[in-house]
Design a protein around this motif. Sequence first.
Motif, PDB file in Angstrom:
ATOM      1  N   VAL A   1      10.552  -7.317  -9.195  1.00  0.00           N
ATOM      2  CA  VAL A   1       9.344  -7.730  -8.482  1.00  0.00           C
ATOM      3  C   VAL A   1       9.787  -8.343  -7.162  1.00  0.00           C
ATOM      4  O   VAL A   1      10.734  -9.146  -7.115  1.00  0.00           O
ATOM      5  N   ALA A   2       9.115  -7.957  -6.092  1.00  0.00           N
ATOM      6  CA  ALA A   2       9.488  -8.448  -4.763  1.00  0.00           C
ATOM      7  C   ALA A   2       8.247  -8.919  -4.016  1.00  0.00           C
ATOM      8  O   ALA A   2       7.119  -8.599  -4.393  1.00  0.00           O
ATOM      9  N   LYS A   3       8.451  -9.696  -2.965  1.00  0.00           N
ATOM     10  CA  LYS A   3       7.351 -10.067  -2.079  1.00  0.00           C
ATOM     11  C   LYS A   3       7.639  -9.525  -0.681  1.00  0.00           C
ATOM     12  O   LYS A   3       8.795  -9.313  -0.301  1.00  0.00           O
ATOM     13  N   ILE A   4       6.584  -9.300   0.070  1.00  0.00           N
ATOM     14  CA  ILE A   4       6.714  -8.724   1.407  1.00  0.00           C
ATOM     15  C   ILE A   4       7.223  -9.782   2.377  1.00  0.00           C
ATOM     16  O   ILE A   4       6.662 -10.881   2.470  1.00  0.00           O
ATOM     17  N   ARG A   5       8.274  -9.471   3.091  1.00  0.00           N
ATOM     18  CA  ARG A   5       8.739 -10.316   4.189  1.00  0.00           C
ATOM     19  C   ARG A   5       8.223  -9.799   5.531  1.00  0.00           C
ATOM     20  O   ARG A   5       7.880 -10.569   6.415  1.00  0.00           O
ATOM     21  N   GLU A   6       8.155  -8.455   5.632  1.00  0.00           N
ATOM     22  CA  GLU A   6       7.667  -7.871   6.880  1.00  0.00           C
ATOM     23  C   GLU A   6       7.173  -6.456   6.601  1.00  0.00           C
ATOM     24  O   GLU A   6       7.790  -5.718   5.822  1.00  0.00           O
ATOM     25  N   VAL A   7       6.037  -6.110   7.213  1.00  0.00           N
ATOM     26  CA  VAL A   7       5.568  -4.724   7.174  1.00  0.00           C
ATOM     27  C   VAL A   7       6.234  -4.008   8.344  1.00  0.00           C
ATOM     28  O   VAL A   7       5.851  -4.179   9.508  1.00  0.00           O
ATOM     29  N   VAL A   8       7.256  -3.221   8.042  1.00  0.00           N
ATOM     30  CA  VAL A   8       8.019  -2.520   9.078  1.00  0.00           C
ATOM     31  C   VAL A   8       7.182  -1.400   9.666  1.00  0.00           C
ATOM     32  O   VAL A   8       7.107  -1.216  10.885  1.00  0.00           O
ATOM     33  N   SER A   9       6.529  -0.652   8.782  1.00  0.00           N
ATOM     34  CA  SER A   9       5.659   0.447   9.202  1.00  0.00           C
ATOM     35  C   SER A   9       4.493   0.511   8.224  1.00  0.00           C
ATOM     36  O   SER A   9       4.704   0.719   7.027  1.00  0.00           O
ATOM     37  N   ALA A  10       3.283   0.300   8.725  1.00  0.00           N
ATOM     38  CA  ALA A  10       2.116   0.195   7.847  1.00  0.00           C
ATOM     39  C   ALA A  10       1.599   1.564   7.433  1.00  0.00           C
ATOM     40  O   ALA A  10       1.594   2.515   8.223  1.00  0.00           O
TER      41      ALA A  10
ATOM     42  N   VAL B   1       0.861  -1.181   0.000  1.00  0.00           N
ATOM     43  CA  VAL B   1       0.000   0.000   0.000  1.00  0.00           C
ATOM     44  C   VAL B   1       0.894   1.228   0.000  1.00  0.00           C
ATOM     45  O   VAL B   1       1.909   1.264   0.711  1.00  0.00           O
ATOM     46  N   ALA B   2       0.538   2.216  -0.806  1.00  0.00           N
ATOM     47  CA  ALA B   2       1.304   3.467  -0.799  1.00  0.00           C
ATOM     48  C   ALA B   2       1.368   4.008   0.625  1.00  0.00           C
ATOM     49  O   ALA B   2       0.346   4.149   1.289  1.00  0.00           O
ATOM     50  N   GLY B   3       2.585   4.282   1.084  1.00  0.00           N
ATOM     51  CA  GLY B   3       2.797   4.722   2.462  1.00  0.00           C
ATOM     52  C   GLY B   3       3.406   3.653   3.344  1.00  0.00           C
ATOM     53  O   GLY B   3       3.877   3.936   4.449  1.00  0.00           O
ATOM     54  N   ASP B   4       3.414   2.394   2.872  1.00  0.00           N
ATOM     55  CA  ASP B   4       4.061   1.317   3.618  1.00  0.00           C
ATOM     56  C   ASP B   4       5.576   1.476   3.626  1.00  0.00           C
ATOM     57  O   ASP B   4       6.176   1.919   2.641  1.00  0.00           O
ATOM     58  N   LYS B   5       6.214   1.054   4.714  1.00  0.00           N
ATOM     59  CA  LYS B   5       7.646   0.787   4.738  1.00  0.00           C
ATOM     60  C   LYS B   5       7.790  -0.717   4.925  1.00  0.00           C
ATOM     61  O   LYS B   5       7.288  -1.283   5.906  1.00  0.00           O
ATOM     62  N   LEU B   6       8.458  -1.384   3.980  1.00  0.00           N
ATOM     63  CA  LEU B   6       8.461  -2.837   3.929  1.00  0.00           C
ATOM     64  C   LEU B   6       9.864  -3.410   3.879  1.00  0.00           C
ATOM     65  O   LEU B   6      10.772  -2.818   3.279  1.00  0.00           O
ATOM     66  N   GLU B   7      10.002  -4.571   4.472  1.00  0.00           N
ATOM     67  CA  GLU B   7      11.176  -5.408   4.212  1.00  0.00           C
ATOM     68  C   GLU B   7      10.744  -6.407   3.147  1.00  0.00           C
ATOM     69  O   GLU B   7       9.727  -7.099   3.313  1.00  0.00           O
ATOM     70  N   VAL B   8      11.473  -6.472   2.050  1.00  0.00           N
ATOM     71  CA  VAL B   8      11.030  -7.280   0.915  1.00  0.00           C
ATOM     72  C   VAL B   8      12.132  -8.241   0.471  1.00  0.00           C
ATOM     73  O   VAL B   8      13.306  -8.058   0.792  1.00  0.00           O
ATOM     74  N   GLU B   9      11.698  -9.234  -0.290  1.00  0.00           N
ATOM     75  CA  GLU B   9      12.625 -10.164  -0.940  1.00  0.00           C
ATOM     76  C   GLU B   9      12.436 -10.049  -2.446  1.00  0.00           C
ATOM     77  O   GLU B   9      11.316 -10.210  -2.944  1.00  0.00           O
ATOM     78  N   ILE B  10      13.492  -9.739  -3.162  1.00  0.00           N
ATOM     79  CA  ILE B  10      13.427  -9.642  -4.621  1.00  0.00           C
ATOM     80  C   ILE B  10      13.263 -11.053  -5.192  1.00  0.00           C
ATOM     81  O   ILE B  10      14.064 -11.945  -4.910  1.00  0.00           O
ATOM     82  N   VAL B  11      12.215 -11.253  -6.004  1.00  0.00           N
ATOM     83  CA  VAL B  11      11.961 -12.585  -6.564  1.00  0.00           C
ATOM     84  C   VAL B  11      12.268 -12.655  -8.054  1.00  0.00           C
ATOM     85  O   VAL B  11      12.473 -13.749  -8.598  1.00  0.00           O
ATOM     86  N   SER B  12      12.290 -11.510  -8.742  1.00  0.00           N
ATOM     87  CA  SER B  12      12.684 -11.495 -10.155  1.00  0.00           C
ATOM     88  C   SER B  12      13.137 -10.097 -10.522  1.00  0.00           C
ATOM     89  O   SER B  12      12.705  -9.111  -9.914  1.00  0.00           O
ATOM     90  N   GLU B  13      14.007 -10.021 -11.519  1.00  0.00           N
ATOM     91  CA  GLU B  13      14.522  -8.721 -11.953  1.00  0.00           C
ATOM     92  C   GLU B  13      14.459  -8.606 -13.464  1.00  0.00           C
ATOM     93  O   GLU B  13      14.700  -9.579 -14.192  1.00  0.00           O
TER      94      GLU B  13
END
Length: 418
Positions: free
Chosen positions: A50-59, A32-44
């Motif tokens: 493109v990444a997937k969310i590992r953790e929502v650091v700040s929602a 969501v716009a405004g999220d701060k996320l820890e992500v894992e890159i799955v393709s480049e």
Amino acid sequence: MPMPQIEISAMTFGPFGVGRHDGKAVMVPGAVAGDKLEVEIVSERRDYAVAKIREVVSASADRRVAPCPYLPRCGGCDWQHIDYSAQVRFKGEVVARELGYTLGLEIDPVGLVEPAPAEFGYRSRIRLRVGAKGVLGFYEAGSNTIVEIDSCMVAEAGIRMPLHLARSLGKRVEEIEVVRDNAREVQVAHLKKPVSDEDLRRAQNVLEADSEIAGIVLRAGTSRATVGNTAISIELEPELSIDVDADLFSQVNRAQNQKLVASVMEMAAIHESSPVLDLFCGAGNFSLPASRRGARVTGVDDDAGAIAAAARNAERLKFRAAQFIAMKASATADFLHRARYRPEVIILDPPRTGALDLMEPIVKLRAPGVIYVSCDVTTLARDLRVLAGAGYKINRVRGFDFFPNTHHVEIAVHALLT
């Protein structure tokens, strides 16, 4: 290796929020716009990752817990984790950004998209996948695995799961649509093989056993058969309703469609005897309201069933100046140009892939006004660029949230020949 953290700056036309990492755009589903996320890159790719969310650091303040118990497995409602007022705002921003970038326009996104009267219970038809032993559901996001459901939050309250029909037809059925109007329910079964006498017998048994089903349509490619009353009534605007077969295309959000019809009629500014060309007219969603206002409408669609329905309704409503042609729109536009036909207004509502092959014939007709209705802002922007290059100026853009809790939006653009 530590996972990168990114801030999501905007939404895209799709299930993704977008941020940046190492100078490259990163697309993240479920963000969501405004999220701060820890992500894992799955393709480049060269220009983005493109990444997937590992953790929502700040929602984000606009993030919520999706109310549907089948999410996030179900792939249907890809924006349900976003507060509804923010969904509408984000859709306006996406439309303004995409059209503005492609056409070189400054479009104010505030109020650009008309919110739906309700974010749940709005779909007058749902299409369910049928799995083993009559399991009903939708595909899991990004796969062909069926997520079994007992109900759907975005479906109208009266829509029921077609379990009896699914189990009766067994392995022969792939999908079942349930379609409702104010008075009746029709079920449409999409079969793997042409309709057989046994299929018809089983459908008849289901119909006789369930008094709430008015009719059943069996389809397999061009093979089609019906039992019972398979027509539904659709109110296009106050005191103007049409009757169509349930398996023909119709907008799923009836309340929003009435707003869209009213907006298109306002843009068209139809007067008595206005020549109007309606391309991809379907069963007459815009043609018949235009005819009601006295226009001389020519409606074109390559769906012969939809054309037949439009013609029947025009005859029933005594709209004598309306004519409907079953023909590919591009072939019709070329024909009309050779016949020196000059419509005052062209209305087109193509499928999601757009109408690029049709834009040159439209330009040749030199209609003073063109109204383009689309559910895909990317193909819409591409096609409007052709109009803009031929001397048309964008006069008005309006969006309508036909599909709350998804990224989709219906857009109407009015272009004038300068």
